[in-house]
Design a protein around this motif. Structure first.
Motif, short mmCIF file in Angstrom:
data_model
loop_
_atom_site.label_atom_id
_atom_site.label_comp_id
_atom_site.label_asym_id
_atom_site.label_seq_id
_atom_site.Cartn_x
_atom_site.Cartn_y
_atom_site.Cartn_z
N ASP A 290 0.83 -1.21 0.00
CA ASP A 290 0.00 0.00 0.00
C ASP A 290 0.86 1.27 0.00
N LYS A 291 2.03 1.22 0.66
CA LYS A 291 2.91 2.39 0.69
C LYS A 291 3.47 2.68 -0.70
N ILE A 292 3.78 1.63 -1.43
CA ILE A 292 4.29 1.81 -2.80
C ILE A 292 3.18 2.35 -3.69
N ILE A 293 1.97 1.82 -3.51
CA ILE A 293 0.82 2.29 -4.30
C ILE A 293 0.55 3.77 -4.01
N ALA A 294 0.62 4.15 -2.73
CA ALA A 294 0.39 5.55 -2.37
C ALA A 294 1.45 6.46 -2.98
N LYS A 295 2.70 6.01 -2.97
CA LYS A 295 3.79 6.80 -3.55
C LYS A 295 3.60 6.96 -5.04
N ALA A 296 3.19 5.89 -5.71
CA ALA A 296 2.96 5.94 -7.15
C ALA A 296 1.82 6.90 -7.49
N SER A 297 0.76 6.85 -6.69
CA SER A 297 -0.38 7.74 -6.90
C SER A 297 0.03 9.20 -6.68
N GLU A 298 0.84 9.44 -5.66
CA GLU A 298 1.30 10.79 -5.34
C GLU A 298 2.14 11.38 -6.47
N GLU A 299 2.98 10.53 -7.09
CA GLU A 299 3.87 11.01 -8.14
C GLU A 299 3.28 10.86 -9.54
N GLY A 300 2.16 10.14 -9.64
CA GLY A 300 1.58 9.89 -10.95
C GLY A 300 2.39 8.91 -11.77
N ASN A 301 3.06 7.95 -11.09
CA ASN A 301 3.87 6.94 -11.76
C ASN A 301 3.28 5.55 -11.56
N LYS A 302 3.84 4.60 -12.29
CA LYS A 302 3.44 3.21 -12.12
C LYS A 302 4.10 2.65 -10.85
N VAL A 303 3.44 1.67 -10.26
CA VAL A 303 4.00 1.02 -9.08
C VAL A 303 5.36 0.41 -9.40
N SER A 304 5.48 -0.19 -10.57
CA SER A 304 6.74 -0.83 -10.97
C SER A 304 7.87 0.19 -11.09
N GLU A 305 7.55 1.43 -11.50
CA GLU A 305 8.58 2.46 -11.62
C GLU A 305 9.09 2.87 -10.23
N ILE A 306 8.17 3.00 -9.29
CA ILE A 306 8.55 3.37 -7.92
C ILE A 306 9.41 2.27 -7.30
N SER A 307 8.93 1.02 -7.37
CA SER A 307 9.66 -0.08 -6.74
C SER A 307 11.03 -0.29 -7.38
N SER A 308 11.12 -0.12 -8.69
CA SER A 308 12.40 -0.29 -9.38
C SER A 308 13.39 0.80 -8.98
N ARG A 309 12.93 2.02 -8.87
CA ARG A 309 13.80 3.14 -8.51
C ARG A 309 14.41 2.94 -7.12
N TYR A 310 13.57 2.61 -6.15
CA TYR A 310 14.08 2.51 -4.78
C TYR A 310 14.78 1.18 -4.51
N TYR A 311 14.46 0.16 -5.30
CA TYR A 311 15.21 -1.09 -5.18
C TYR A 311 16.65 -0.88 -5.64
N LYS A 312 16.83 -0.15 -6.74
CA LYS A 312 18.18 0.14 -7.23
C LYS A 312 18.94 1.01 -6.23
N ALA A 313 18.25 1.97 -5.62
CA ALA A 313 18.89 2.83 -4.61
C ALA A 313 19.31 2.00 -3.40
N TYR A 314 18.46 1.06 -3.00
CA TYR A 314 18.77 0.18 -1.86
C TYR A 314 20.00 -0.67 -2.17
N GLN A 315 20.05 -1.24 -3.36
CA GLN A 315 21.20 -2.05 -3.76
C GLN A 315 22.49 -1.23 -3.73
N LYS A 316 22.41 0.00 -4.19
CA LYS A 316 23.59 0.87 -4.20
C LYS A 316 24.08 1.15 -2.78
N ASP A 317 23.14 1.45 -1.89
CA ASP A 317 23.50 1.73 -0.49
C ASP A 317 24.12 0.51 0.17
N MET A 318 23.55 -0.68 -0.10
CA MET A 318 24.07 -1.91 0.51
C MET A 318 25.48 -2.21 0.02
N LYS A 319 25.73 -1.94 -1.23
CA LYS A 319 27.08 -2.17 -1.79
C LYS A 319 28.09 -1.26 -1.11
#
Length: 459
Positions: A48-77
């Motif tokens: 639901d948090k991803i859906i809310a973020k997507a609605s807020e930005e007017g983006n697809k859920v997949s775009e939101i999750s992909s963006r922050y997943y890549k950011a998470y991977q970068k931080d972990m590295k």
């Protein structure tokens, strides 16, 4: 080992980073003790948090999750967190979730109502055994969602309908999406079978997430097998003795901390308290962690002219990590054995770090080149397990161009004041001066005749 990973709707904060670093350390340790370790860290990419973020930005859920997943991977590295063996994503396992929900309905542990499927908590007599909560004492509305269509207030959602513009999948109960809890049970079964040796996550997941996960897993397994043999939970990160949360407005993003203090400093700080205890996040913790790293890197810098081959390091390490290791036969590496025993004792990082400091002190007091080489090998092996000292000393001390806000003359004056304080046996004042210099990135090294100093550009 299966660990609950990120819900990718925003950048990772310090609280998100703690389980990642803690279970990375456990993964490193287990990999030295067992011939094969499979480590899964899931990614919740529908929520639901991803859906809310997507609605807020007017983006697809997949775009939101992909963006922050890549950011998470970068931080972990940056934090030297190893890649897990598996990173199952929730959206890839919808069929497995639907199948498990169908089994729960067939076995009378779940029911369908108004397009929802809910787990019937009263049908599972052992509910609450993981968290130690009694169902009759659980308050509706306090981490238990209130809804008119529930048979019991504690019943939780396995499947729910989606609105027209929300992410949705077809199911026997109409178009919708899974509840949060079912995803981990389904992904564990998909990749491990009915159970795992270790299930980990943050302390906040014990209830309701892991409680619900355990209940639905046991009820969906024909043999009533629990989904995990051991449950491990790391404590909260606290700011000013309060749990860090967005609702309190005290969230500290990981990327900001890394930029300000360096990734290795942040990693060591995250490991500084026992993993089950709360961690108080403050500047003193970060400064102390940085000072510890400065001392280790300073030691390695002094021995850069004594090379250690990769083969020597590896052979010594593999021998010392053998569960049948014998200290008498391996007396050259008994400090490393002590280090490993500390970590094997429920990840006692404090004791493990004490061994690392002991290794440095032993080398500094020794005139034997062979013993210095042995100490260097052991320190590097300890560091590899801890995920620190992954830079060359000059990289560590020159990783930033920021200067300390104090002139050389002022530093020399403070060192002279410290010298006089020590001569007058005012050791409290001497320590305060040293701490002040350390806080602004000045490293002191006391010699027999004078005190040398240098700036640490990690300040």
């Amino acid at each position: 080992m299966y660990v609950c990973g990120p819900t990718v709707y925003d950048y990772a904060h310090i609280g998100n980073a703690r389980p990642a670093v803690v279970f990375d350390l456990l993964y490193r340790l287990l990999s030295r003790l067992y011939p094969k370790v499979i480590y899964a860290r899931n990614v919740t990419d529908i929520d639901d948090k991803i859906i809310a973020k997507a609605s807020e930005e007017g983006n697809k859920v997949s775009e939101i999750s992909s963006r922050y997943y890549k950011a998470y991977q970068k931080d972990m590295k940056l934090l030297h967190v190893l890649e897990p063996s598996l990173e199952p994503r929730a959206t890839v396992h919808i069929p497995e979730m639907i199948k498990m929900i169908q089994e729960l309905i067939e076995r009378k542990y779940a029911y369908e109502v108004e397009g929802h499927v809910l787990f019937d908590v009263p049908s599972f007599a052992s509910y609450g055994s993981l968290s130690g909560r009694k169902r009759e004492e659980m308050k509706s509305g306090a981490r238990v969602e209130v809804a008119s269509y529930k048979k019991d207030p504690s019943d939780f959602v396995l499947w729910k309908p989606s609105h027209e513009n929300q992410a949705k999948w077809d199911s026997p109960w109409g178009f919708g999406r899974p509840g949060w809890h079912i995803e981990c049970s389904a992904m564990i079964r998909a990749h491990f079978g009915e159970d795992v040796d270790i299930h980990g996550g943050g302390q906040d997941l014990i209830f309701p997430h892991h409680e619900n996960e355990m209940a639905q897993s046991i009820c969906s397994h024909q043999a009533q097998i629990p989904c995990a043999r051991f449950w491990l939970h790391n404590g909260f990160v606290r700011i000013s003795e309060k749990k860090m949360s967005k609702s309190l407005g005290n969230v500290i993003f990981l990327r900001d901390m890394i930029q300000e203090y360096s990734a290795e400093t942040v990693r060591l700080a995250l490991l500084s308290a026992h993993y089950r205890s709360p961690l108080d996040w403050n500047t003193d913790l970060l400064r102390q962690s940085r000072e510890n790293l400065n001392r280790f890197y300073e030691f390695l810098q002094g021995l850069e002219n004594i090379p250690v081959s990769e083969e020597k390091r590896t052979n010594a390490y593999l021998y010392s990590c053998n569960p049948k290791r014998n200290k008498e036969k391996n007396s050259s590496y008994h400090d490393l054995d002590d280090f490993l025993e500390a970590l094997e004792d429920d990840l006692n990082v404090s004791s493990a770090l004490s061994v690392m400091h002991r290794i440095v002190r032993k080398a500094n007091l020794s005139n034997s080149k062979q013993e210095k080489i042995s100490c260097k090998i052991q320190l590097l092996q300890c560091a590899d397990l801890m995920g620190i000292l992954q830079l060359r000393p000059h990289e560590w001390f020159h990783s930033s161009t920021q200067d300390t806000p104090i002139s050389s003359e002022e530093i020399e004056d403070l060192i002279e004041q410290r010298k006089n304080a020590r001569l007058q046996k005012d050791f409290q004042m001497a320590d305060q001066i040293r701490d002040r210099l350390s806080e602004i990135g000045v490293i002191l090294k006391d010699g027999s005749e004078k005190t040398e100093w240098r700036r640490s550009s990690t300040y």
